[in-house]
Design a protein around this motif. Structure first.
Motif, PDB file in Angstrom:
ATOM      1  N   PRO A 218       0.817  -1.228   0.000  1.00  0.00           N
ATOM      2  CA  PRO A 218       0.000   0.000   0.000  1.00  0.00           C
ATOM      3  C   PRO A 218       0.843   1.267   0.000  1.00  0.00           C
ATOM      4  N   LEU A 248      12.017  12.547   1.001  1.00  0.00           N
ATOM      5  CA  LEU A 248      10.823  11.902   1.553  1.00  0.00           C
ATOM      6  C   LEU A 248      10.292  10.858   0.576  1.00  0.00           C
TER       7      LEU A 248
ATOM      8  N   LEU B  80       2.803   0.922  10.884  1.00  0.00           N
ATOM      9  CA  LEU B  80       2.583   2.349  10.611  1.00  0.00           C
ATOM     10  C   LEU B  80       3.521   3.175  11.480  1.00  0.00           C
TER      11      LEU B  80
ATOM     12  N   PHE C  46      -1.869   2.509   3.446  1.00  0.00           N
ATOM     13  CA  PHE C  46      -2.104   3.331   2.266  1.00  0.00           C
ATOM     14  C   PHE C  46      -2.252   4.794   2.677  1.00  0.00           C
ATOM     15  N   GLY C  48      -1.425   5.805   5.547  1.00  0.00           N
ATOM     16  CA  GLY C  48      -0.271   6.079   6.403  1.00  0.00           C
ATOM     17  C   GLY C  48       0.808   6.855   5.675  1.00  0.00           C
ATOM     18  N   GLY C  49       1.033   6.532   4.392  1.00  0.00           N
ATOM     19  CA  GLY C  49       2.046   7.240   3.626  1.00  0.00           C
ATOM     20  C   GLY C  49       1.766   8.735   3.596  1.00  0.00           C
ATOM     21  N   MET C  50       0.475   9.092   3.468  1.00  0.00           N
ATOM     22  CA  MET C  50       0.153  10.523   3.408  1.00  0.00           C
ATOM     23  C   MET C  50       0.207  11.167   4.778  1.00  0.00           C
ATOM     24  N   PHE C  51      -0.184  10.401   5.797  1.00  0.00           N
ATOM     25  CA  PHE C  51      -0.062  10.954   7.148  1.00  0.00           C
ATOM     26  C   PHE C  51       1.401  11.233   7.467  1.00  0.00           C
ATOM     27  N   ALA C  53       3.762  12.068   5.225  1.00  0.00           N
ATOM     28  CA  ALA C  53       4.127  13.291   4.511  1.00  0.00           C
ATOM     29  C   ALA C  53       3.588  14.500   5.262  1.00  0.00           C
ATOM     30  N   PRO C 138      -3.757  24.149  -5.162  1.00  0.00           N
ATOM     31  CA  PRO C 138      -2.358  24.168  -5.593  1.00  0.00           C
ATOM     32  C   PRO C 138      -2.238  23.945  -7.094  1.00  0.00           C
ATOM     33  N   GLU C 159       1.108  26.418   0.116  1.00  0.00           N
ATOM     34  CA  GLU C 159       0.600  25.623  -1.016  1.00  0.00           C
ATOM     35  C   GLU C 159       0.714  24.119  -0.697  1.00  0.00           C
ATOM     36  N   MET C 160       1.803  23.764   0.005  1.00  0.00           N
ATOM     37  CA  MET C 160       1.989  22.364   0.386  1.00  0.00           C
ATOM     38  C   MET C 160       0.835  21.866   1.241  1.00  0.00           C
ATOM     39  N   SER C 163      -1.937  21.148  -1.002  1.00  0.00           N
ATOM     40  CA  SER C 163      -1.658  19.916  -1.745  1.00  0.00           C
ATOM     41  C   SER C 163      -2.064  18.701  -0.918  1.00  0.00           C
ATOM     42  N   LEU C 164      -1.598  18.699   0.348  1.00  0.00           N
ATOM     43  CA  LEU C 164      -1.913  17.556   1.194  1.00  0.00           C
ATOM     44  C   LEU C 164      -3.396  17.515   1.523  1.00  0.00           C
ATOM     45  N   CYS C 167      -5.101  15.993  -1.470  1.00  0.00           N
ATOM     46  CA  CYS C 167      -4.786  14.564  -1.611  1.00  0.00           C
ATOM     47  C   CYS C 167      -5.514  13.747  -0.552  1.00  0.00           C
ATOM     48  N   LEU C 171      -8.719  11.487  -1.480  1.00  0.00           N
ATOM     49  CA  LEU C 171      -8.659  10.035  -1.383  1.00  0.00           C
ATOM     50  C   LEU C 171      -9.743   9.517  -0.437  1.00  0.00           C
TER      51      LEU C 171
END
Lengths: 545, 102, 232
Positions: A218, A248, B80, C46, C48-51, C53, C138, C159-160, C163-164, C167, C171
């Motif tokens: 994932p 990152l 996580l 899935f 988690g990757g964005m959390f 960032a 953004p 802007e970041m 972006s987040l 996203c 999602l």
């Protein structure tokens, strides 16, 4: 080939999974795990061939120091095609989706995987993802390498980043669903008496692999999604101009892609555990340690990704910790190697083709693993980073390890899969050709890399030519070595001798059912009453009934 | 898993959880406007985690599920944590200068 | 664990929902439930990757993130949080009702869940539209916004944040849409009376998914809408 029981001259036709029904529809809509395994076999062989052609083109270009066959950009597209096809569409699905699909239900005495239709869906996802990626790689081209490093992939590359990423994203779901299916199957579908410690080590390896597929895949999915969003909508998640950090991306990418190495090698180790014990006629040495080391490798694999980033600008202290943790992975890996050799020790070893591959695996994997320790050392890594040393290292693991084990496993279980015997003479020839061709291809790359030849360039200084010519010559031999089994496996389906139910005299539930197995796998649900690999007492571990 | 999806919790428990979730939502909005220094984020995340745990335990029947399910959930949180904390350890130590450079 | 005799007997009077390779419905349910939870594990990582960032950039660009966060519409965000919590309640009640063979109640709660889910998406649409109108999306048309309080322009990295924001909420919204599709499929099946005390696995599984999507929002709400409010 030695057979433990005589093969009757004329065998009465009995229903098996191959002749249960005919026609393309009966295959494309099947929910039988054995047929799906065959579909996977054809698919990954196709993708392997594409990746192989790309590899041949790379070696062709590197025959001479000048960039005379392809332009730099074309060369970049070719090695990217090689990497992406081999990693995402061959190595990751190969053993789990082909051998794992076929064998896991048979080995634990189940009628099928827990979710047969999801199993079929995951095959379709691999095919669709693979074709999309292949189309993008051939039609548009991609020059980022299989690693998609930002900001090159997000800002500068003219390649078809997004389409390729979509293909890999879809194939990722295939991998996730296969892993999910295995985990649920191994937890809920084991036959009566098949406790966790009676389970074949192959299944333990598949379980460990599935854990990584579930937890890692994932993250690559979301990472590629973010790269795609950055290209399409000009978001700036990895863009330094907006305060983003390209490093990152590397963290997120390697959080999956390092464990993905173990998605490729753990199933190979699982195959070797079966082969070594079957051909030394001894119970495996240290069953619990081999099983436990698979899980340990799976867990540790998530803590070492930073060793890909020693020169990326990550903090020195993080590099230090990642280096120490990377050394620790050597412990469970070495446990396996020592246990295999201890199993061979004083066994009545018969050097059949599958064992030849297994021995090749043990030697080459050890070599690849030990050079991995070089790379885990912070200081040395800075010297050999992004050289052919690393290329040789991971090919010793991926090709010398995974593909050796895959072929060994294919030979070992081919009588069960096809109901036919492969020609013994040619199989031995191919095993030797592959072993020699492999070493000739990749050993010179260790030297040339140590001398400083960087990877991913289409030209190189003239002093490196001798070693590169050796490498290209080896690759040609290796290519022929891979064609031989392809030919005789296909040949044997029509002309091969019929295989007995248990041609190797091996233990394990998969050998207790006819070759090829009936659609329902077992006439009656087996009941397991003893340890696996009970070769010492000379009796079968399993009573049917 | 012989419970067949019935008997877990019951309507009373669901309503109770629902009211608690509502209260916690108001609490977190109120807390966000307080000057808690470095504690604003931990408090917000703590309340969110409490809410998530309630949903998982009662609405998703985790409380009455087999131990294996709890292990599955636990492993997802563990990995996580690996992802977030190991990456953070890089960012938090980026500015540390090795002793021999001083 | 099922005994072999049990397995052999099971198929004589097998219920229609039983797949051929399971000995009985309990085993099949166990497998489905485990499969769904394992799937949710993949979803955790899935998102988690964005959390991750978010966590990294929020620490490195704290002022930009707090300022940008204050530009989000807290009323709409809080309303949506409440809408989702109510929908989780109705979903839990739908599972409860289907497990007691109460067909009409099951359909009612499922339809309510759908309506609430649609309300959530409607409010989300209004929010997104605001963002477009204010050039807070953004990309090439982004205009660095002003701070709510000081009316100074925010740092470039605001802007970041957006972006987040897009996203993560985007999602999440896609997951809501998939959830709506699944619940409407359940409504059709529930109306046909396919769920009963003996078999309500699909309702149970979609329920798990729905609650999981709710949990994601439970974290998104404070992280996106509330993180800078104490600076006001």
């Amino acid at each position: 080939m030695s057979t433990s029981e005589p093969v009757p001259a004329v065998r009465p036709a009995r229903p098996d999974y191959l002749n249960a029904s005919y026609g393309v529809r009966s295959w494309l809509l099947t929910s039988d795990h054995k047929r799906i395994a065959i579909l996977y076999l054809i698919t990954v062989t196709f993708f392997f061939a594409i990746g192989g052609v790309a590899a041949a083109l790379v070696r062709l270009e590197l025959l001479t120091p000048a960039g005379d066959v392809f332009q730099a950009e074309t060369y970049n597209k070719i090695f990217t095609t090689h990497g992406i096809m081999m990693v995402f569409f061959f190595l990751i699905p190969a053993i789990p989706a082909v051998l794992g699909n076929f064998l896991v239900p048979l080995m634990i005495g189940a009628k099928d995987l827990a979710f047969p239709r999801i199993n079929l869906l995951s095959w379709y996802l691999l095919v669709i993802g693979g074709l999309i990626a292949l189309w993008a790689l051939i039609h548009g081209g991609l020059d980022t390498g299989w690693t998609f490093y930002t900001p090159y992939s997000t800002v500068y590359s003219n390649g078809w980043v997004v389409v390729t990423a979509v293909g890999i994203f879809i194939a990722g779901f295939s991998s996730i669903l296969t892993g999910l299916n295995f985990i649920v199957t191994l937890h809920t579908m084991r036959a009566p008496g098949m406790t966790w410690t009676r389970m074949p080590l192959f299944c333990w390896g598949m379980y460990a692999t599935a854990i990584i597929q579930i937890l890692g895949t994932p993250v690559i999915a979301i990472t590629l999604l973010l790269v795609g969003a950055e290209r399409l909508f000009h978001l700036g998640i990895f863009d330094p101009a907006q305060g983003g950090d390209p490093v990152l991306f590397q963290h997120l990418f390697w959080f999956y892609s390092h464990p993905a190495v173990y998605i490729m090698i753990l199933p190979a180790m699982a195959v070797i555990s079966e082969l070594v014990t079957a051909f030394s006629r001894k119970p495996i040495f240290g069953y619990k340690f081999i099983a436990g080391s698979s899980i340990a490798i799976a867990a540790l694999s998530f803590l070492v990704w930073g060793h890909h980033m020693f020169v990326s600008g990550q903090s020195v202290y993080a590099g230090l910790v990642f280096s120490i943790l990377s050394f620790m992975v050597a412990i469970p890996s070495a446990i396996k190697v020592f246990n295999w050799t201890a199993t061979l020790y004083k066994g009545s070893v018969s050097y059949q083709t599958p064992l030849l591959y297994a021995l090749g695996f043990i030697g080459l994997f050890t070599f690849g693993g030990l050079t991995g320790l070089f790379l885990a050392s912070l200081g040395l890594d800075i010297h050999v980073h992004d050289t052919y040393f690393i290329v040789a290292h991971f090919h010793y693991i991926m090709v010398g390890g995974t593909i050796m084990a895959y072929l060994g496993g294919m030979h070992y279980w081919w009588p069960k899969i096809s109901g036919k015997l492969y020609p013994e003479y040619w199989s031995r020839v191919s095993a030797w050709v592959i072993f020699i061709g492999f070493n000739l291809t990749f050993f010179p790359q260790f030297i040339v890399g140590y001398l400083g030849m960087p990877r991913r360039y289409h030209q190189y200084p003239e002093e490196f030519q001798v070693l590169n010519v050796m490498s290209t010559a080896g690759a040609s031999i290796l290519g022929i070595g891979y064609l031989i089994p392809l030919v005789y496996f296909i040949w044997s389906m029509r002309y091969g001798k019929d295989a007995a139910d248990n041609p190797w005299g091996a233990t394990g539930l998969e050998w207790q059912t006819p070759s090829p197995p009936p659609t329902e796998n077992f006439v009656e649900t087996p009941v397991v009453s003893g340890r696996p690999y009970d070769y010492a007492t000379g009796r079968e571990e399993v009573a049917l009934g | 898993m012989s419970a067949h999806g019935k008997g877990h919790g019951g309507v009373g428990a669901y309503i109770g959880v629902f009211l608690t979730l509502m209260a916690l939502t108001l609490l977190t909005v109120w807390a966000a406007y307080q000057h808690l220094g470095i504690w604003n984020t931990p408090v917000a995340l703590g309340i969110a985690t409490t809410k998530a745990a309630l949903v998982a335990l009662i609405f998703m029947h985790l409380k009455d599920s087999p131990k294996l399910t709890a292990m599955v959930v636990g492993s997802s949180l563990l990995f996580l944590a690996f992802l977030i904390f190991v990456t953070a350890s890089d960012y938090l130590t980026r500015k540390w200068v090795p002793i021999y450079f001083r | 664990m099922a005994s072999p005799t049990h397995a052999a007997l099971a198929h004589d009077d097998a219920p229609p929902e039983l797949r051929h390779h399971f000995p009985d419905l309990a085993k099949q349910r166990e497998a489905s439930s485990l499969g769904m939870w394992v799937f949710l594990v993949t979803e955790v990582l899935f998102f988690g990757g964005m959390f991750l960032a978010y966590a990294i950039y929020r620490e490195t660009h704290r002022r930009a993130f707090e300022g940008a966060s204050n530009l989000l519409d807290l009323k709409l965000g809080a309303t949506n949080t409440i809408v989702l919590i109510v929908s989780s309640l109705t979903m839990a009640l739908a599972v409860w009702a289907s497990g007691r063979s109460r067909k009409n109640a099951t359909v009612l709660f499922l339809v309510l869940t759908m309506l609430l889910g649609a309300t959530f998406l409607g409010i989300k649409y209004v929010e997104y539209k605001q963002k477009f109108e204010r050039h807070e999306v953004p990309g090439p048309h982004f205009v660095v916004p002003q701070d709510e309080e000081t009316h100074q322009p925010l740092p470039r990295q605001s802007e970041m944040f957006f972006s987040l924001y897009f996203c993560m909420t985007g999602l999440h919204a896609i997951h809501m849409i998939i959830g709506l599709g699944l619940v409407s499929w359940l409504v059709v099946r529930a109306r046909r009376g396919e769920f009963s005390e003996r078999y309500n696995t699909p309702v149970d599984m979609v329920g798990l998914y729905w609650h999981f999507v709710d949990i994601i929002w439970i974290y998104l709400f404070p992280l996106l809408y509330l993180l800078g409010r104490h600076t006001l």
